[in-house]
Design a protein around this motif. Structure first.
Motif, PDB file in Angstrom:
ATOM      1  N   GLU A 334     -26.671 -77.286  10.486  1.00  0.00           N
ATOM      2  CA  GLU A 334     -28.071 -76.902  10.333  1.00  0.00           C
ATOM      3  C   GLU A 334     -28.700 -76.518  11.679  1.00  0.00           C
ATOM      4  O   GLU A 334     -29.523 -75.598  11.744  1.00  0.00           O
ATOM      5  N   SER A 359     -39.904 -63.739   7.632  1.00  0.00           N
ATOM      6  CA  SER A 359     -38.816 -64.081   6.710  1.00  0.00           C
ATOM      7  C   SER A 359     -37.750 -64.911   7.407  1.00  0.00           C
ATOM      8  O   SER A 359     -37.277 -65.916   6.865  1.00  0.00           O
ATOM      9  N   LEU A 362     -39.058 -68.478   8.123  1.00  0.00           N
ATOM     10  CA  LEU A 362     -39.087 -69.295   6.908  1.00  0.00           C
ATOM     11  C   LEU A 362     -37.688 -69.793   6.550  1.00  0.00           C
ATOM     12  O   LEU A 362     -37.523 -70.941   6.115  1.00  0.00           O
ATOM     13  N   ARG A 363     -36.678 -68.962   6.742  1.00  0.00           N
ATOM     14  CA  ARG A 363     -35.310 -69.406   6.480  1.00  0.00           C
ATOM     15  C   ARG A 363     -34.885 -70.481   7.480  1.00  0.00           C
ATOM     16  O   ARG A 363     -34.177 -71.421   7.131  1.00  0.00           O
ATOM     17  N   GLU A 365     -36.922 -72.653   8.877  1.00  0.00           N
ATOM     18  CA  GLU A 365     -37.610 -73.883   8.474  1.00  0.00           C
ATOM     19  C   GLU A 365     -36.943 -74.508   7.259  1.00  0.00           C
ATOM     20  O   GLU A 365     -36.792 -75.738   7.182  1.00  0.00           O
ATOM     21  N   TYR A 366     -36.533 -73.689   6.310  1.00  0.00           N
ATOM     22  CA  TYR A 366     -35.849 -74.210   5.127  1.00  0.00           C
ATOM     23  C   TYR A 366     -34.546 -74.893   5.525  1.00  0.00           C
ATOM     24  O   TYR A 366     -34.162 -75.920   4.960  1.00  0.00           O
ATOM     25  N   THR A 367     -33.849 -74.347   6.521  1.00  0.00           N
ATOM     26  CA  THR A 367     -32.561 -74.888   6.961  1.00  0.00           C
ATOM     27  C   THR A 367     -32.722 -76.233   7.643  1.00  0.00           C
ATOM     28  O   THR A 367     -31.960 -77.174   7.376  1.00  0.00           O
ATOM     29  N   PRO A 369     -36.042 -78.374   8.577  1.00  0.00           N
ATOM     30  CA  PRO A 369     -37.501 -78.512   8.718  1.00  0.00           C
ATOM     31  C   PRO A 369     -37.936 -79.408   9.871  1.00  0.00           C
ATOM     32  O   PRO A 369     -38.886 -79.077  10.589  1.00  0.00           O
ATOM     33  N   ARG A 373     -40.054 -77.289  12.739  1.00  0.00           N
ATOM     34  CA  ARG A 373     -41.498 -77.584  12.801  1.00  0.00           C
ATOM     35  C   ARG A 373     -41.896 -78.212  14.122  1.00  0.00           C
ATOM     36  O   ARG A 373     -43.087 -78.266  14.449  1.00  0.00           O
ATOM     37  N   GLU A 397     -47.858 -66.946   2.862  1.00  0.00           N
ATOM     38  CA  GLU A 397     -46.727 -67.642   3.458  1.00  0.00           C
ATOM     39  C   GLU A 397     -46.943 -67.906   4.940  1.00  0.00           C
ATOM     40  O   GLU A 397     -46.613 -68.973   5.451  1.00  0.00           O
ATOM     41  N   LEU A 401     -46.973 -71.577   6.678  1.00  0.00           N
ATOM     42  CA  LEU A 401     -46.023 -71.908   7.736  1.00  0.00           C
ATOM     43  C   LEU A 401     -46.755 -72.342   8.994  1.00  0.00           C
ATOM     44  O   LEU A 401     -46.376 -73.307   9.666  1.00  0.00           O
ATOM     45  N   ARG A 404     -47.737 -75.879   8.715  1.00  0.00           N
ATOM     46  CA  ARG A 404     -46.624 -76.826   8.802  1.00  0.00           C
ATOM     47  C   ARG A 404     -46.115 -77.004  10.226  1.00  0.00           C
ATOM     48  O   ARG A 404     -45.678 -78.096  10.599  1.00  0.00           O
TER      49      ARG A 404
END
Length: 408
Positions: A334, A359, A362-363, A365-367, A369, A373, A397, A401, A404
């Motif tokens: 990760e 984009s 966001l990927r 952050e998803y991977t 967080p 962050r 979005e 973001l 966050r």
């Protein structure tokens, strides 16, 4: 007398960003924008744009020169004190005093409890780098203090377990050093790196010694004016230890030292190509997914670092080209996958391709967080995009973001 008031004092002021801190400390130092610009060798309008948030401070070189000129730490500018309350990393931050105490005490305790069995500690020591590369800081922070203390008690107790305990301390102190460095606790990272160096020397482990030098170089690169020292640390260690780094894990650490040297050279404005080429050539002689501190050195990782180097040189197009050599779904950790997407987002922003940048972020952050962050460069970039956007984007979005990562 300060006779130069900020040109855009009344403009929109959204969230946290580095330029706001620059403005605060410049005023504390009774310094005009022109004086600050002259001290770091840029145009005054750049200082003005940074202070109003119009231009993100996304260059390590500029950030460190600003910190030096203002006589503050990098953390003072990036907002490290506020980051201690960041929900993404608050659990790790709560553990920091205990991690620091465990490293300083080195196993000297009141003896109110016996240390855990060594076999259990060794198993956790092997897990620590994996947890770090998963960016699970909450779990890592909770386990490190007692793990460090108990391993030191076995290592310094004079029993048959001492050698194995010193060996296990290497990945544990490495994990402590890299995690605290990543989250901005640089003094603690330095203490952990020195503890890793001691453990590597006692265990006579070249991979551990190289890992400690990598940590020391990484920590130096976070300090204003220390880039040359960081380069000397990593490049010098690679040369000094090369003959003993003959195992697969040893070659991996040799390559990582050169990758760091390449990034540092780029941060200094010098040519990183020799170090990057050496790392890429070394990658052809190692397995792609090695076991040197779970850093996963290999050709794909070298290409990720090539992206980071291009971003450091502010060459977004070159970074995007390097990204095309990488299959993100095949990145095994990760930490590295998030780094790939963050640098891709930064590269697209350099090219003013903001939807693509969002984009990618966001990927990222998803991977990971917790990791993303807490990254000042992500907060800086997201905040800058937010200030460029229309008001109605605040509810989309980008706005979510920004909330966050603490940019709004």
């Amino acid at each position: 007398m300060t006779n130069e008031i900020d040109a855009a004092e009344g403009q929109l002021d959204i969230g946290r960003y580095i330029g706001k801190q620059v403005r605060k400390y410049r005023r504390v130092r009774s310094m005009t924008q022109q004086v600050l610009a002259d001290r770091i060798g840029v145009d005054r309008t750049m200082i003005s744009r940074c202070e109003t948030g119009e231009r993100p401070i996304d260059s390590r070189d500029v950030l460190y020169r600003l910190a030096g000129a203002l006589s503050v730490s990098v953390g003072d500018l990036t907002g490290h004190a506020d980051d201690k309350a960041n929900p993404a990393t608050a659990a790790f931050g709560a553990a920091v005093p205990n991690i620091e105490g465990a490293l300083m005490a080195a196993g000297i305790t009141d003896g109110s409890r016996d240390p855990r069995p060594l076999a259990d500690l060794v198993a956790d020591a092997q897990r620590a780098p994996k947890i770090l590369m998963q960016c699970d800081y909450a779990t890592l922070g909770a386990m490190l203090p007692d793990l460090i203390t108990d391993l030191y008690r076995h290592a310094t107790g004079g029993g048959d377990d001492a050698e194995a305990a010193w060996q296990a301390l290497i990945p544990v102190t490495f994990s402590a050093g890299l995690s605290t460095k990543l989250l901005g606790y640089t003094s603690l990272a330095w203490i952990a790196a020195q503890a890793c160096e001691r453990a590597g020397n006692v265990a006579d482990d070249p991979v551990g010694q190289a890992g400690a030098q990598y940590l020391l170089a990484q920590t130096l690169l976070t300090q204003p004016g220390a880039a040359a020292a960081s380069l000397a640390q990593s490049a010098g260690a690679a040369d000094r230890l090369q003959s003993s780094l003959t195992t697969d894990a040893g070659l991996q650490m040799y390559g990582m030292l050169h990758l760091h040297a390449g990034l540092t050279a780029a941060a200094m404005g010098t040519d990183p190509s020799e170090h990057l080429a050496e790392a890429i050539e070394t990658a052809t002689r190692t397995s792609e997914h090695g076991d040197a501190f779970q850093l996963n050195f290999g050709t794909q990782n070298a290409n990720i670092w090539a992206m980071s180097i291009a971003v450091e040189q502010r060459d977004g197009g070159k970074a995007i080209e390097a990204a095309r050599l990488i299959t993100p779904d095949a990145i095994p950790t990760e930490d590295r996958r998030a780094r790939y997407f963050v640098d891709l987002g930064r590269a697209y922003a350099l090219e003013r391709k903001y939807p693509e940048s969002l984009s990618a972020l966001l990927r990222a952050e998803y991977t990971a967080p917790q990791h993303v962050r807490a990254m000042p460069q992500v907060r800086e970039l997201v905040g800058a995009m937010l200030r460029k956007a229309r008001r109605d984007v605040m509810t989309g979005e980008l706005g979510r973001l920004a909330d966050r990562v603490g940019a709004a």
